[in-house]
Design an enzyme around this catalytic site. Structure first.
Site, short mmCIF file in Angstrom:
data_model
loop_
_atom_site.label_atom_id
_atom_site.label_comp_id
_atom_site.label_asym_id
_atom_site.label_seq_id
_atom_site.Cartn_x
_atom_site.Cartn_y
_atom_site.Cartn_z
N LYS A 114 0.83 -1.21 0.00
CA LYS A 114 0.00 0.00 0.00
C LYS A 114 0.86 1.25 0.00
CE LYS A 114 -4.45 -1.50 1.72
NZ LYS A 114 -5.48 -1.40 2.76
N LYS A 196 -3.60 -10.41 -6.46
CA LYS A 196 -4.91 -10.79 -5.92
C LYS A 196 -6.00 -9.85 -6.43
CE LYS A 196 -5.22 -8.11 -1.75
NZ LYS A 196 -5.65 -7.86 -0.43
N LYS A 199 -10.58 -4.69 -4.50
CA LYS A 199 -11.61 -3.70 -4.81
C LYS A 199 -11.02 -2.35 -5.17
CE LYS A 199 -13.22 -3.84 0.11
NZ LYS A 199 -12.27 -4.56 0.80
P1 TYM Z 1 -10.26 -6.57 3.34
O1 TYM Z 1 -11.34 -5.56 3.54
O2 TYM Z 1 -9.18 -6.29 2.39
O3 TYM Z 1 -10.91 -7.94 2.92
C1 TYM Z 1 -11.96 -8.55 3.66
C2 TYM Z 1 -11.81 -10.06 3.63
O4 TYM Z 1 -11.79 -10.51 2.28
C3 TYM Z 1 -10.61 -11.31 2.06
N1 TYM Z 1 -10.14 -11.07 0.69
C4 TYM Z 1 -9.90 -12.04 -0.20
N2 TYM Z 1 -10.00 -13.37 -0.11
C5 TYM Z 1 -9.68 -14.08 -1.21
N3 TYM Z 1 -9.27 -13.52 -2.36
C6 TYM Z 1 -9.14 -12.19 -2.49
N4 TYM Z 1 -8.74 -11.66 -3.63
C7 TYM Z 1 -9.47 -11.39 -1.37
N5 TYM Z 1 -9.45 -10.04 -1.16
C8 TYM Z 1 -9.88 -9.87 0.12
C9 TYM Z 1 -9.61 -10.80 3.08
O5 TYM Z 1 -8.62 -11.77 3.34
C10 TYM Z 1 -10.49 -10.52 4.26
O6 TYM Z 1 -10.72 -11.69 4.98
N6 TYM Z 1 -7.25 -6.13 7.32
C11 TYM Z 1 -8.49 -6.69 6.86
C12 TYM Z 1 -9.69 -6.19 7.62
C13 TYM Z 1 -9.63 -6.38 9.09
C14 TYM Z 1 -9.77 -7.62 9.78
C15 TYM Z 1 -9.70 -7.28 11.16
C16 TYM Z 1 -9.91 -8.93 9.37
C17 TYM Z 1 -9.50 -5.42 10.02
N7 TYM Z 1 -9.54 -5.96 11.27
C18 TYM Z 1 -9.79 -8.28 12.14
C19 TYM Z 1 -10.00 -9.92 10.35
C20 TYM Z 1 -9.95 -9.58 11.72
C21 TYM Z 1 -8.68 -6.30 5.40
O7 TYM Z 1 -8.10 -5.37 4.91
O8 TYM Z 1 -9.63 -6.99 4.75
#
Ligand code: TYM
Length: 333
Positions: A114, A196, A199
């Site tokens: 990022k 990957k 969004k």
């Molecule tokens: P975020 O918002 O990027 O994504 C949310 C969830 O979707 C999964 N994910 C994917 N899984 C498979 N293939 C992909 N291309 C893909 N893109 C996203 C992510 O692994 C995630 O599970 N840091 C986290 C948010 C967060 C969080 C937490 C998660 C904040 N606090 C506490 C778990 C526990 C994030 O940026 O997710």
């Protein structure tokens, strides 16, 4: 009967949810809510580590809440709330910052990625993002964190912080484990299958959002980058694009990779892509229908958002107080 586990996970409202979010995380959440004590959070404070247009952030946060319910999360079964509504998250994040080493944060691949994409805004929040994520998880004494594979490193760090704190004082936090789906743990970009699906990708053809029109979905899958060998065979190294489509299809249909290969052994990519596109349209269409209906119910949704915040607030303070006491912050009984 197996004892109910505490499950926590979060998702950023930084854009419309993608098929990657759904297959990697949300799909598991909808299943787990029936068996365990589940808490799911829209992590708006994480989203502001990159610049957000205020009006868009506000709307997407609301839409994210509606999307989670549309995907099948039931507010009667799982606790759903917005991170910034529960102050204990930011408070514990500060405390945990003091137990997290810069060397550890320097190693985080999400930070490296990022900060290279937002070189004009490498802020301290982006850097300490993982301490806030650790706070999210550890506040609720979480046993299991269902996420996609890209979050593995953050969960490892959360575990390290919990273990360090427990060893420095006395057992305080449950040390959580990551929980990943068999298929769909890493859905790749449809345009650059070694990256990957995200969004925030600039190329809209790289991802599918949950709210996309069926014709757009079919087109994006048809245009997905593959190879010229025309054999539906799983081989991440040499056939990343086709392997990604096989993984998506396997995740949606529940069929094993071998069975998918067999099913399409005598067809070319055209027919296979058609089947993948149709499978995606089929799982997304009930979600889209619910989203359309529910997003108009503003009073109802806002009431759920309020109730979720109240419940999470009262659950979160127990751990926070315990941590403050152990550290030696002065408290009046
Ligand atoms: P975020 O918002 O990027 O994504 C949310 C969830 O979707 C999964 N994910 C994917 N899984 C498979 N293939 C992909 N291309 C893909 N893109 C996203 C992510 O692994 C995630 O599970 N840091 C986290 C948010 C967060 C969080 C937490 C998660 C904040 N606090 C506490 C778990 C526990 C994030 O940026 O997710």
């Amino acid at each position: 009967m197996e004892e109910k586990k505490i499950i926590f996970s979060g998702i950023q409202p930084s854009g419309y949810f993608t098929l990657g979010n759904y297959l990697g995380a949300i799909k598991n959440w909808t299943r787990l809510q029936h068996e365990h004590n589940c808490i799911f959070c829209i992590v708006d404070m994480h989203a502001i580590t990159v610049r957000q247009e205020p009006k868009n952030l506000r709307q997407r946060t609301y839409d994210s809440f509606v999307q989670l319910i549309s995907c099948g999360l039931d507010p009667e079964k799982a606790l759903l709330f917005i991170q910034s509504h529960v102050p204990a998250h930011a408070e514990l994040a500060w405390l945990l910052n003091c137990y997290t080493y810069m060397g550890e944060l320097n190693r985080m691949t999400q930070f490296k990625d990022k900060s290279s994409r937002h070189s004009e805004n490498i802020n301290a929040g982006l850097y300490t993002y993982p301490s806030l994520m650790a706070a999210d998880i550890l506040l609720y004494q979480t046993d299991m964190v269902p996420v996609g594979e890209d979050q593995k490193q953050h969960i490892e760090l959360t575990r390290d912080i919990a273990i360090r704190f427990n060893n420095s004082y006395s057992p305080t936090f449950v040390v959580p484990e990551g929980y990943f789906p068999k298929a769909g743990a890493r859905v790749m970009s449809l345009q650059e299958p070694d990256k990957k699906m995200s969004k925030s990708d600039e190329n809209v053809n790289a991802y599918i959002t949950l709210l996309e029109e069926p014709s757009v979905i079919m087109n994006k899958v048809k245009r997905a980058v593959t190879d010229s060998d025309n054999q539906v065979r799983y081989d991440i190294k040499n056939k990343a694009g086709i392997s990604n489509l096989i993984d998506i299809y396997s995740s949606i249909t529940g069929k094993s990779i071998q069975d998918v290969e067999k099913e399409f052994s005598s067809t070319g990519y055209g027919q296979f892509k058609n089947a993948v596109g149709e499978a995606v349209v089929e799982i997304l269409s009930p979600i889209q229908k619910r989203f359309k209906e529910l997003s108009k119910e503003k009073d109802y949704i806002n009431q759920l958002i309020k109730e979720g915040a109240q419940k999470a607030d009262s659950r979160s303070y127990k751990t926070l107080n315990k941590v403050m006491r152990k550290i030696g912050l002065y408290q009046v009984k």
